[in-house]
Design a protein around this motif. Structure first.
Motif, PDB file in Angstrom:
ATOM      1  N   ALA A  29     -10.319 -42.625 -29.246  1.00 46.70           N
ATOM      2  CA  ALA A  29      -9.920 -44.031 -29.350  1.00 46.70           C
ATOM      3  C   ALA A  29     -11.072 -44.854 -28.790  1.00 46.70           C
ATOM      4  CB  ALA A  29      -8.659 -44.269 -28.544  1.00 46.70           C
ATOM      5  N   CYS A  30     -10.897 -46.157 -28.799  1.00 46.21           N
ATOM      6  CA  CYS A  30     -11.966 -47.049 -28.351  1.00 46.21           C
ATOM      7  C   CYS A  30     -12.316 -46.768 -26.884  1.00 46.21           C
ATOM      8  CB  CYS A  30     -11.521 -48.495 -28.521  1.00 46.21           C
ATOM      9  SG  CYS A  30     -12.689 -49.671 -27.828  1.00 46.21           S
ATOM     10  N   ARG A  31     -13.575 -46.488 -26.634  1.00 45.11           N
ATOM     11  CA  ARG A  31     -13.987 -46.139 -25.264  1.00 45.11           C
ATOM     12  C   ARG A  31     -13.937 -47.342 -24.335  1.00 45.11           C
ATOM     13  NH1 ARG A  31     -15.229 -40.782 -25.736  1.00 45.11           N
ATOM     14  NH2 ARG A  31     -16.378 -40.360 -27.632  1.00 45.11           N
ATOM     15  N   ARG A  32     -14.334 -48.486 -24.831  1.00 44.88           N
ATOM     16  CA  ARG A  32     -14.352 -49.665 -23.976  1.00 44.88           C
ATOM     17  C   ARG A  32     -12.927 -50.009 -23.532  1.00 44.88           C
ATOM     18  NH1 ARG A  32     -18.558 -53.216 -24.024  1.00 44.88           N
ATOM     19  NH2 ARG A  32     -19.103 -52.390 -26.048  1.00 44.88           N
ATOM     20  N   GLN A  33     -12.000 -49.845 -24.464  1.00 46.27           N
ATOM     21  CA  GLN A  33     -10.617 -50.142 -24.128  1.00 46.27           C
ATOM     22  C   GLN A  33     -10.149 -49.234 -22.986  1.00 46.27           C
ATOM     23  OE1 GLN A  33      -7.535 -49.321 -27.133  1.00 46.27           O
ATOM     24  NE2 GLN A  33      -6.986 -51.479 -26.863  1.00 46.27           N
ATOM     25  N   ASN A  42      -9.561 -52.944 -30.321  1.00 49.38           N
ATOM     26  CA  ASN A  42     -10.750 -52.106 -30.318  1.00 49.38           C
ATOM     27  C   ASN A  42     -11.993 -52.985 -30.208  1.00 49.38           C
ATOM     28  OD1 ASN A  42      -9.107 -49.964 -30.578  1.00 49.38           O
ATOM     29  ND2 ASN A  42      -9.780 -49.396 -32.644  1.00 49.38           N
ATOM     30  N   CYS A  43     -13.068 -52.411 -29.632  1.00 49.23           N
ATOM     31  CA  CYS A  43     -14.206 -53.254 -29.299  1.00 49.23           C
ATOM     32  C   CYS A  43     -15.182 -53.453 -30.445  1.00 49.23           C
ATOM     33  CB  CYS A  43     -14.942 -52.675 -28.098  1.00 49.23           C
ATOM     34  SG  CYS A  43     -15.915 -51.197 -28.444  1.00 49.23           S
ATOM     35  N   GLY A  44     -15.210 -52.503 -31.355  1.00 54.61           N
ATOM     36  CA  GLY A  44     -16.148 -52.647 -32.472  1.00 54.61           C
ATOM     37  C   GLY A  44     -17.557 -52.211 -32.147  1.00 54.61           C
ATOM     38  N   SER A  45     -17.797 -51.739 -30.921  1.00 61.86           N
ATOM     39  CA  SER A  45     -19.177 -51.379 -30.604  1.00 61.86           C
ATOM     40  C   SER A  45     -19.308 -50.113 -29.765  1.00 61.86           C
ATOM     41  CB  SER A  45     -19.865 -52.553 -29.895  1.00 61.86           C
ATOM     42  OG  SER A  45     -19.151 -52.898 -28.730  1.00 61.86           O
ATOM     43  N   CYS A  46     -18.287 -49.266 -29.723  1.00 61.68           N
ATOM     44  CA  CYS A  46     -18.458 -47.955 -29.101  1.00 61.68           C
ATOM     45  C   CYS A  46     -18.558 -46.914 -30.216  1.00 61.68           C
ATOM     46  CB  CYS A  46     -17.297 -47.636 -28.170  1.00 61.68           C
ATOM     47  SG  CYS A  46     -15.735 -47.372 -29.030  1.00 61.68           S
ATOM     48  N   ASP A  47     -18.823 -45.664 -29.854  1.00 59.19           N
ATOM     49  CA  ASP A  47     -19.012 -44.687 -30.933  1.00 59.19           C
ATOM     50  C   ASP A  47     -17.751 -44.499 -31.766  1.00 59.19           C
ATOM     51  OD1 ASP A  47     -17.740 -43.448 -28.867  1.00 59.19           O
ATOM     52  OD2 ASP A  47     -19.075 -41.717 -28.778  1.00 59.19           O
ATOM     53  N   PHE A  48     -16.599 -44.617 -31.121  1.00 55.30           N
ATOM     54  CA  PHE A  48     -15.368 -44.489 -31.900  1.00 55.30           C
ATOM     55  C   PHE A  48     -15.253 -45.627 -32.911  1.00 55.30           C
ATOM     56  CE2 PHE A  48     -10.960 -45.568 -32.730  1.00 55.30           C
ATOM     57  CZ  PHE A  48     -10.489 -44.360 -33.229  1.00 55.30           C
ATOM     58  N   CYS A  49     -15.448 -46.835 -32.417  1.00 51.41           N
ATOM     59  CA  CYS A  49     -15.292 -47.994 -33.302  1.00 51.41           C
ATOM     60  C   CYS A  49     -16.374 -48.031 -34.379  1.00 51.41           C
ATOM     61  CB  CYS A  49     -15.328 -49.287 -32.490  1.00 51.41           C
ATOM     62  SG  CYS A  49     -13.910 -49.493 -31.407  1.00 51.41           S
ATOM     63  N   LEU A  50     -17.532 -47.453 -34.081  1.00 53.62           N
ATOM     64  CA  LEU A  50     -18.637 -47.508 -35.042  1.00 53.62           C
ATOM     65  C   LEU A  50     -18.608 -46.357 -36.039  1.00 53.62           C
ATOM     66  CD1 LEU A  50     -21.576 -48.512 -32.682  1.00 53.62           C
ATOM     67  CD2 LEU A  50     -20.604 -49.906 -34.503  1.00 53.62           C
TER      68      LEU A  50
HETATM   69 ZN    ZN Z   1     -14.601 -49.406 -29.140  1.00 56.27          ZN
END
Ligand code: ZN
Ligand code: ADP
Length: 716
Positions: free
Chosen positions: A371-375, A388-396
């Protein structure tokens, strides 16, 4: 002079970040404050700016001599007279500073805490004769045993408030936990303090975790795209820092090692070289970094697992203090987790061992996250982060999903047959039909034994992680982590529910937005800066930050008046270095037929930390469906995302002006949301949500923020 004018004149910035303005106002009103801001958030400015405006001396307590020098150099370069007192100075130098203080020629004085209340009362007696107007306590968490960096000498600061009763005290830290916060306020004896807590999210940092396979190759691969950049690589052991630094040197990288076991001279030399960009990569243990203020660290890599999230976040936080996009990478192997487990045990202290193990567990969960790492990080620090952040490896990443129902059924029935008494390692061996002795004889007779032999161990491990994450299994909490079935698992076993798994091949989207700067000019600007830095014997980033150079290389200012509009050029720096840089830009522009693009820079309004709205594919997909006439709820269902997420996607198009806000938010709701934003700012969504109540969704709030941003842009 107003605070805003001083910000422009001395620091060359045109707007305040986070709650800087409110904090500064409080200090000017002679009130005590505590400031919690993440690394790179801009804490120093909170006391440096009042120091400029108040007619007297600001005392800054700081634990690290190296940091003091950095700050003082930087202030002096900006035309703010400052000095520090420490043991490295000769009696003459110290006397000289005392005279300047007496003559009210210095605005800031940096002192280490132990100096202040030294053996005799001399310094204190002297300070009492001065017009002290502000006391700043940097790294204030050092006063608390609950913090991660307790320093007994900080306890002496308790007396400060009595010594200087009318003088405002500002305590600053990047450590957020509640216990430490409370402790700081109590120990420092602050009078009716107001606490300012900023979001700990570091928007400009991306987070990636890769499975550690061949760590050196993985590292070289990562570095190959960052040849010009400066970064830190953290290792667990001292020995491996030295070995890795050597290996990197062999590959042509300017790398050095740093750990507590090196002798003092080598440490100082390597650190200095790193600050001055002569060494690009520091390979270090966690002993390195505290007090390293270098603003242009572009990446932080952990080749070994950190012991806890706090440490990891602090270490990764050393990247990107200048607000420019920066990357972090952690290479994770389950073996590291096992190794660290033994370290986590604190002898004769069961209670603390348990805390350390729990923290390690959280760290491992982060690495295995789907899942989103930043979250996850924000939630760990008790900060709401709904999307979701849109800029971690999961989101990307784009995940290819497939129907994994059969695989899930095999896994579930294996666990059922084994009576829910075993952990995933055993279950996988069992499924793969391992001949090992550890598999019980009676289990080898079961039908599911060997039923998953066609799938590799590594893939099975991934599938189990996903199944756990999706709630088809839970783990026993008796310390054995045995797999247990859940109510969700039954539906799958009965064939009533399908399970989607992620295919082994996941493709990471490489496409990140590029800032359209001129690389050729950028490298000339760096050279120019380096030349000045060598001349002044200062680290380059103190002369001008990378962010400032990047703006120049983007907007190509051609005259002094245009250069003034570049963020980071205060009056003094402009007068001192403006011409030298202009010469470089002018020549380069002429040779390449380029003209100024400064018009495109809307009066310094662009905040460097906020990247332009990301219109990645997922956003576009949502928008396409929306244009086809589907409602938010319908799109959410179709895409398997929450309505809030869909509203978030659409907000991006509100910000670009492609979508009207009224499409997302009912007209009559807009004024209330707008009011709340205007009164409380848009730094954090959760307070806004709290004020507005249940009738307003996060998505709606986001949309109105986007709309206000769009309007502001359109007007400026
Ligand atoms: Zn993310
Ligand atoms: P912290 O002490 O919180 O880690 P710093 O005080 O070192 O952070 O600030 C980080 C960077 O942000 C510095 O380069 C600083 O000059 C810059 N900065 C601070 N305030 C602003 C602002 N209002 N606008 C632009 N840059 C800022």
């Amino acid at each position: 002079m107003t605070p805003l004018q001083a910000l422009q004149k001395y620091f060359g910035y045109s707007n305040f970040r986070h709650s800087q303005e409110a904090i500064i106002q409080r200090v000017l009103d002679k009130k005590d404050v505590m400031v919690l801001m993440p690394t790179g958030g801009g804490k120093s400015l909170c006391y440096q700016l009042p120091a400029v405006l108040l007619n007297g001396v600001t005392i800054v307590i700081s634990p690290l001599i190296a940091l003091m020098k950095d700050q003082v150099d930087s202030l002096n370069l900006s035309g703010i007279p400052a000095a520090f007192l420490n043991s490295s100075q000769s009696p003459e130098e110290q006397k000289d500073i005392a005279i300047q203080l007496k003559n009210n020629e210095l605005r800031l004085l940096y002192i280490a805490p132990e100096r202040l209340f030294g053996k005799d009362d001399r310094l204190m007696t002297f300070l009492r004769t001065l017009n002290i107007v502000q006391i700043a306590i940097d790294e204030a968490h050092c006063i608390s045993q609950w913090g991660h960096d307790f320093r007994p000498e900080y306890l002496m600061l308790a007396g400060l408030k009595n010594e200087f009763p009318g003088v405002p005290v500002i305590a600053l830290t990047a450590t957020a936990d509640k216990l430490t916060q409370k402790d700081i306020l109590e120990k420092l004896n602050l009078h009716e303090p107001v606490v300012f807590i900023s979001s700990f999210n570091r928007e400009n940092i991306t987070y990636r975790v890769h499975q550690k396979t061949k760590s050196f190759d993985q590292l070289l691969n990562f570095l190959s795209e960052r040849k010009e950049d400066s970064g830190i690589i953290y290792c667990l052991s001292r020995k491996s820092t030295e070995a890795l630094a050597e290996d990197l040197k062999d590959e042509g990288y300017a790398a050095e090692a740093y750990h507590a076991g090196l002798n003092h001279e080598i440490k100082a030399r390597n650190q200095e070289a790193f600050l001055k960009d002569e060494v690009k990569i520091m390979v270090a243990t966690i002993a390195f970094g505290m007090g390293i203020n270098k603003s242009n660290v572009r990446f932080v890599v952990h080749v070994d697992l950190p012991k806890n999230i706090e440490g990891y976040y602090q270490e990764t936080g050393r990247a990107g203090r200048d607000g420019l996009p920066s990357d972090t990478l952690l290479l994770y192997s389950p073996g590291d987790a096992i190794k660290l487990k033994s370290f986590a045990m604190v002898e004769n202290n069961a209670e603390q061992s348990a805390i350390m193990l729990k923290k390690l567990d959280d760290m491992v969960n982060y690495c295995q996250l789907h899942a989103c790492r930043r979250q996850y990080l924000m939630h760990y620090f008790d900060e709401p982060f709904p999307d979701n952040c849109g800029s971690c490896d999961f989101c990307l990443s784009e995940f290819v999903k497939f129907d994994g129902t059969l695989i899930a059924q095999k896994a579930l029935s294996a666990v059922a047959r084994l009576k829910e008494r075993f952990g995933s390692a055993y279950v996988i061996d069992f499924l793969r039909g391992s001949k090992r002795e550890k598999i019980w004889e009676e289990h080898k007779q079961l039908k599911t034994y060997g039923a998953g032999a066609d799938i590799s161990r590594a893939d099975w491990m991934r599938y189990f992680r996903e199944l756990i994450a999706m709630g088809y299994f839970k783990l026993s909490d008796d310390g054995y982590s045995a797999l247990k079935l859940t109510t969700k698992s039954e539906a799958v076993l009965k064939g009533l529910e399908k399970v989607e798994l992620i295919a082994a091949q996941t493709i990471e989207e490489k496409e990140q937005e590029e800032v359209s700067f001129d690389a050729g000019l950028m490298s000339l600007l760096r050279k120019q800066r380096q030349e000045i830095a060598i001349g002044e014997n200062l680290p380059a980033y103190i002369i001008l930050s990378d962010a400032t150079l990047l703006e120049i290389a983007t907007y190509l200012p051609q005259k002094m008046d245009e250069l003034r509009l570049i963020s980071g050029f205060g009056d003094v720096k402009l007068a001192k270095y403006g011409r030298e840089f202009l010469a470089v830009i002018n020549t380069y522009s002429k040779e390449n037929g380029l003209v100024s693009k400064i018009d495109q820079k809307s009066k310094k309004r662009i905040s460097k930390t906020k990247k332009p709205a990301r219109t990645s594919d997922t956003f576009k997909a949502t928008f396409t469906l929306y244009k086809e006439g589907k409602t938010v709820t319908e799109i959410a269902q179709e895409r398997g995302l929450s309505p809030t997420t869909i509203e978030g996607h659409l907000s991006n198009f509100v910000q670009t002006g492609e979508l009207d806000v009224s499409e997302i938010v009912a007209q009559e709701k807009i004024p209330a949301i707008k009011d709340a934003i205007e009164s409380y700012g848009n730094d954090k969504l959760s307070p806004l949500k709290e004020i507005l109540g249940d009738d307003y969704s996060y998505g709606e709030i986001k949309a109105v923020i986007a709309w206000m941003n769009y309007k502001q842009k359109a007007e400026s």
